[in-house]
Write a protein that holds these residues in place. Structure first.
Motif, PDB file in Angstrom:
ATOM      1  N   THR A   1       9.381   6.607   3.077  1.00 26.85           N
ATOM      2  CA  THR A   1       8.835   4.755   3.398  1.00 26.85           C
ATOM      3  C   THR A   1       7.480   5.031   4.579  1.00 26.85           C
ATOM      4  O   THR A   1       7.346   6.089   4.724  1.00 26.85           O
ATOM      5  CB  THR A   1      10.278   4.200   3.511  1.00 26.85           C
ATOM      6  OG1 THR A   1      10.400   5.185   5.178  1.00 26.85           O
ATOM      7  CG2 THR A   1      10.868   3.979   3.392  1.00 26.85           C
ATOM      8  N   ASP A   2       7.444   3.602   4.221  1.00 25.61           N
ATOM      9  CA  ASP A   2       5.801   3.875   5.172  1.00 25.61           C
ATOM     10  C   ASP A   2       6.734   2.399   5.779  1.00 25.61           C
ATOM     11  O   ASP A   2       7.764   1.595   5.759  1.00 25.61           O
ATOM     12  CB  ASP A   2       4.407   3.354   4.510  1.00 25.61           C
ATOM     13  CG  ASP A   2       4.488   2.704   3.436  1.00 25.61           C
ATOM     14  OD1 ASP A   2       5.660   1.961   3.266  1.00 25.61           O
ATOM     15  OD2 ASP A   2       3.490   2.569   2.771  1.00 25.61           O
ATOM     16  N   LEU A   3       5.611   1.843   6.673  1.00 23.29           N
ATOM     17  CA  LEU A   3       6.448   0.815   7.797  1.00 23.29           C
ATOM     18  C   LEU A   3       6.933  -0.628   6.420  1.00 23.29           C
ATOM     19  O   LEU A   3       7.592  -1.157   6.794  1.00 23.29           O
ATOM     20  CB  LEU A   3       5.216  -0.304   8.484  1.00 23.29           C
ATOM     21  CG  LEU A   3       5.304   0.657   9.900  1.00 23.29           C
ATOM     22  CD1 LEU A   3       4.304   1.144  10.968  1.00 23.29           C
ATOM     23  CD2 LEU A   3       6.527   1.016  10.896  1.00 23.29           C
ATOM     24  N   ASN A   4       5.418  -0.804   5.597  1.00 21.75           N
ATOM     25  CA  ASN A   4       5.544  -2.097   5.105  1.00 21.75           C
ATOM     26  C   ASN A   4       6.191  -1.972   3.804  1.00 21.75           C
ATOM     27  O   ASN A   4       7.562  -2.900   3.826  1.00 21.75           O
ATOM     28  CB  ASN A   4       4.472  -1.990   4.323  1.00 21.75           C
ATOM     29  CG  ASN A   4       3.699  -2.905   3.389  1.00 21.75           C
ATOM     30  OD1 ASN A   4       4.684  -4.051   3.572  1.00 21.75           O
ATOM     31  ND2 ASN A   4       3.246  -2.977   2.397  1.00 21.75           N
ATOM     32  N   TYR A   5       7.196  -1.036   3.255  1.00 20.40           N
ATOM     33  CA  TYR A   5       8.106  -0.925   2.089  1.00 20.40           C
ATOM     34  C   TYR A   5       9.487  -0.687   3.203  1.00 20.40           C
ATOM     35  O   TYR A   5       9.749  -0.920   2.226  1.00 20.40           O
ATOM     36  CB  TYR A   5       7.646  -0.224   1.263  1.00 20.40           C
ATOM     37  CG  TYR A   5       6.687  -0.320   0.193  1.00 20.40           C
ATOM     38  CD1 TYR A   5       7.188  -1.314  -0.959  1.00 20.40           C
ATOM     39  CD2 TYR A   5       5.370  -0.870   0.300  1.00 20.40           C
ATOM     40  CE1 TYR A   5       6.832  -2.368  -1.666  1.00 20.40           C
ATOM     41  CE2 TYR A   5       4.335  -0.976  -0.423  1.00 20.40           C
ATOM     42  CZ  TYR A   5       4.560  -2.015  -2.180  1.00 20.40           C
ATOM     43  OH  TYR A   5       4.450  -3.285  -2.395  1.00 20.40           O
TER      44      TYR A   5
END
Length: 429
Positions: A296-300
């Protein structure tokens, strides 16, 4: 950087500066002749802002006017993606020894001598087109944000490789080494290459039937790239991934365990933080065949109500960060490659595949050509396969794993052993 961040913080709700620089030296021989001896320097800055719930990005290789650079990022945000996450405040990370000063002592003269040694060694044993290349680099990457994060790492890299080209083709056999300090190809590496090249002079069109196939480490990318699409948080969030709702379920053979290892210093992308400043961590994606996690990244992570797990990467400064699992390590098994071959009555050893992006990648389907592969008959390699295709579905193929090689090859981005899979669909001409 600090002045730019201060300006951006005053104008936007959140701001982030990502910067990098890299020096690269490359040297290449083609057909035994030196054809390339280059040096390059690249650097750049990316400014990401979030304002009124929308994200914008600007990038430059030459920061001449901070105000104009910021205006570009804010203009991008006016029509940018809607987001709802907070940039991290990251500090007190472990210090990783990513830089080896020995790279600074490498000279082009020494590499030319090493290249000529490799070429002479091979040509004394076989008549073939020999291509040799070297590359070494140093660089740094950093990230600052409005939450107070201020991170920086410096690293080095080196690779050397030799290739024997099959006559009249662009394909061939390859051996290489990669790491953070100068490395040399040893005689044993070259002897193995020469022996396989001799066997390749016999061309065999394989039968069209289901056969056991050994996927050598360099050919496994064609299979693992299907996972990259399936465990993308974008596709999981959008409900189009075949892995939706399958966390905790077995998806492949229990012989398969795949882990992201950000602290393995032999791998290119080792780092204590990701492209958004989130601390990296060891992440087991497949545990004995069970789908256990996805990057994951921050957005998702925010969209999926999850904790970010430090898997954000930037393909380049022009791209927003996205989640991807790099530095993957597939756990070795307990069978040598030689024993795999000796146990096969009729099968294929696939070294390199072409057309890895063909087929329904998201669904896991593949249909690939074998650009370099060998026929196995009665427990030994009898020749190079010609006009050979492999097809199937990655979840089916990796559910039929019979053996995993007892050592993993460092490919730079991943460490992978060879896999022996049964009942793979093989098509000859």
């Amino acid at each position: 950087m600090e002045k730019l961040l201060k300006l951006a913080t005053q104008a936007a709700d959140q701001a982030e500066i990502f910067y990098n620089e890299k020096t690269m030296d490359e040297l290449a021989f083609s057909d035994g002749k030196l054809v390339n001896c280059d040096s390059s320097l690249s650097s750049g800055i990316a400014l990401r802002v979030i304002k009124n719930g929308r994200m914008g990005l600007a990038h430059t290789c030459n920061l001449l006017d901070r105000e104009d650079f910021l205006r570009q990022a804010l203009l991008s945000a006016e029509n940018g993606m809607e987001v709802d996450f907070t940039l991290p405040h990251t500090r007190d990370l472990p210090r990783l020894e990513l830089y080896n000063p020995a790279v600074e002592d490498v000279s082009k003269e020494s590499l030319i001598a090493a290249g000529n040694r490799i070429i002479s060694y091979i040509r004394d044993r076989v008549d073939a087109q020999v291509n040799v290349s070297f590359g070494y680099s140093t660089g740094s990457v950093g990230i600052l944000n409005s939450a107070g994060t201020d991170l920086h790492e410096r690293g080095s890299g080196f690779f050397t490789q030799a290739m024997l080209v099959f006559p009249g083709t662009g394909s061939g056999l390859l051996t290489f080494k990669t790491g953070r300090c100068p490395l040399d190809l040893e005689d044993a590496d070259l002897d193995e290459l020469v022996e396989l090249f001799r066997l390749s002079k016999i061309e065999i069109v394989p039968p069209t039937k289901r056969l056991p196939v050994i996927f050598a480490p360099l050919s496994l990318y064609a299979l693992l790239s299907r996972f990259e699409a399936a465990w993308s948080p974008v596709n999981i969030h959008n409900g189009v991934s075949p892995l939706c709702g399958k966390l905790g379920e077995r998806i492949v053979s229990e012989k398969i365990s795949l882990t992201r290892e950000p602290f393995d210093l032999e791998l290119d992308s080792a780092s204590a933080f990701d492209a958004e400043g989130t601390p990296t961590r060891r992440l087991t994606l497949i545990d004995k065949g069970v789908f256990s996690a996805f990057p994951t990244d921050l957005n998702y992570a925010a969209k999926l109500n999850l904790e970010p797990n430090g898997c954000a990467v930037r393909q380049s400064l022009e791209w927003l960060p996205t989640a991807n699992a790099v530095n993957l390590v597939l756990d070795p098994g307990d069978v040598s490659l030689e024993d795999m071959v000796s146990g096969i009555k009729e099968g294929i050893l696939a070294q390199f595949l072409m057309g890895a992006h063909s087929g329904n990648v998201l669904n896991g389907d593949y249909s690939v050509g074998v650009s370099t592969g060998f026929m196995i008959e009665n427990g030994r390699i009898t020749g190079r396969v010609k006009d050979c295709m492999l097809s199937g579905n990655v979840y089916e193929t990796l559910s039929n794993v019979e053996a995993v090689e007892n050592k993993a090859l460092n490919l730079g981005i991943h460490k992978l052993p060879a896999l022996l899979c049964k009942d793979v669909s093989v098509a000859g001409k």
